[in-house]
Design an enzyme around this catalytic site. Structure first.
Site, PDB file in Angstrom:
ATOM      1  N   ASP A  66      77.925 138.481  69.468  1.00 33.17           N
ATOM      2  CA  ASP A  66      77.380 139.152  70.652  1.00 33.17           C
ATOM      3  C   ASP A  66      77.908 140.573  70.787  1.00 33.17           C
ATOM      4  O   ASP A  66      78.811 140.995  70.038  1.00 33.17           O
ATOM      5  CB  ASP A  66      77.707 138.331  71.919  1.00 33.17           C
ATOM      6  CG  ASP A  66      79.148 137.840  71.965  1.00 33.17           C
ATOM      7  OD1 ASP A  66      80.001 138.409  71.249  1.00 33.17           O
ATOM      8  OD2 ASP A  66      79.435 136.894  72.709  1.00 33.17           O
ATOM      9  N   ASN A 134      84.192 128.585  81.447  1.00 32.28           N
ATOM     10  CA  ASN A 134      83.020 127.885  81.976  1.00 32.28           C
ATOM     11  C   ASN A 134      82.234 127.169  80.874  1.00 32.28           C
ATOM     12  O   ASN A 134      81.119 126.700  81.101  1.00 32.28           O
ATOM     13  CB  ASN A 134      82.111 128.855  82.738  1.00 32.28           C
ATOM     14  CG  ASN A 134      81.511 129.938  81.841  1.00 32.28           C
ATOM     15  OD1 ASN A 134      81.758 129.968  80.631  1.00 32.28           O
ATOM     16  ND2 ASN A 134      80.734 130.845  82.423  1.00 32.28           N
ATOM     17  N   HIS A 136      81.117 128.539  78.026  1.00 37.32           N
ATOM     18  CA  HIS A 136      80.150 129.324  77.250  1.00 37.32           C
ATOM     19  C   HIS A 136      80.600 129.468  75.798  1.00 37.32           C
ATOM     20  O   HIS A 136      81.786 129.411  75.489  1.00 37.32           O
ATOM     21  CB  HIS A 136      79.841 130.681  77.910  1.00 37.32           C
ATOM     22  CG  HIS A 136      80.906 131.722  77.817  1.00 37.32           C
ATOM     23  ND1 HIS A 136      81.002 132.761  78.719  1.00 37.32           N
ATOM     24  CD2 HIS A 136      81.920 131.922  76.930  1.00 37.32           C
ATOM     25  CE1 HIS A 136      82.008 133.532  78.379  1.00 37.32           C
ATOM     26  NE2 HIS A 136      82.586 133.048  77.298  1.00 37.32           N
ATOM     27  N   GLU A 141      75.718 131.367  78.671  1.00 43.58           N
ATOM     28  CA  GLU A 141      76.342 130.881  79.893  1.00 43.58           C
ATOM     29  C   GLU A 141      75.746 129.521  80.283  1.00 43.58           C
ATOM     30  O   GLU A 141      74.696 129.126  79.769  1.00 43.58           O
ATOM     31  CB  GLU A 141      76.117 131.910  81.007  1.00 43.58           C
ATOM     32  CG  GLU A 141      76.696 133.305  80.705  1.00 43.58           C
ATOM     33  CD  GLU A 141      78.219 133.401  80.864  1.00 43.58           C
ATOM     34  OE1 GLU A 141      78.915 132.362  80.774  1.00 43.58           O
ATOM     35  OE2 GLU A 141      78.716 134.523  81.068  1.00 43.58           O
TER      36      GLU A 141
END
Ligand code: PGA
Length: 239
Positions: A66, A134, A136, A141
């Site tokens: 990314d 979280n 990801h 996400e």
């Protein structure tokens, strides 16, 4: 999915190095690379090995997961800068073989298409991953469909807050990124996920629980046949 529990961060990096080195030693492999604080120790070991043992990256190709949207390529916190600083500038890789999504592209949709085509035309031999608190992976996400391919994503408040430690203030943290989708990640032949510290304990517990849900993007990895998760005791403390 195989879990390996190590005493601490240093031991996690050493174990990851052994696995990564086997792939690098093949000479013409394709590596899927990650940023964040977790892989830095592994990159240091790869650099040290290159310097000491002259392990060559001349015919190695890389694809990063990314890149932020909205900061210059030259920004200290761009993933392009991160990768040069922590790995590429210290090994003999041919920069023509290095691929990152261009978060600074004028036409971001076109850039997603370009990067995705590259991923479709190249098989990643080993994909390195961190995991967000979280759950990801890359910047996929919670709620991201498992069939997603390279796209522009909005970072969650949690991710922006977690990443604000790298910026002078939270208002400087980019709110968007280009990321490989979950489908792209699952196409790698082998996946190596690293997680350390108490901050990751909840995500690792949920991953270990083996429930496949889009609420926990990393749980998609249960659908892949060759995943190694290396964690330290803190990250494994809730399992
Ligand atoms: P970290 O990030 O390695 O900096 O904890 C991991 C991630 O968010 O994927």
């Amino acid at each position: 999915m195989k879990f390996i529990v190590k005493e601490n961060y240093e031991e996690v990096c050493k174990e990851a190095f052994k696995i990564m080195k086997e792939v690098v030693d093949k000479g013409n492999s394709t590596l899927g690379l990650a940023t964040g604080s977790t892989p830095i120790g592994l990159y240091n070991l790869l650099v040290e090995d290159h310097k000491t043992n002259h392990t060559s990256y001349k015919n190695i190709k890389t694809f990063n997961l990314d890149e932020y949207v909205g900061i210059a390529k030259s920004h200290y916190e761009s993933y392009d800068s991160f990768m040069k600083r922590n790995l590429f500038s210290h090994i003999d890789i041919n920069m023509d073989n290095v691929n990152l999504p261009r978060g600074y592209a004028e036409d971001l949709e076109q850039e997603c298409k370009r990067y995705n085509e590259l991923l479709e035309n190249n098989t990643v031999d080993i994909q390195l991953l961190g995991i967000g608190a979280n759950g990801h992976i890359g910047f996929n996400e919670p709620g991201t469909p498992f069939d997603s391919v390279t796209y522009i994503t909005n970072l969650t408040e949690k991710t922006i807050k977690d990443n604000s430690r790298f910026f002078d203030s939270i208002s400087e943290v980019p709110t968007k990124a280009i990321t490989m989708g979950i489908k792209n990640i699952l196409q790698a032949k082998k996946i190596l996920l690293l997680a350390t510290g108490k901050n990751k304990a909840e995500a690792i517990k949920r991953l270990h629980d083996n429930v496949i849900t889009e609420d926990l993007p990393a749980s998609a990895l249960h659908m892949h046949k060759d995943v190694i998760v290396i964690v330290d005791k803190d990250a494994y403390s809730l399992v």
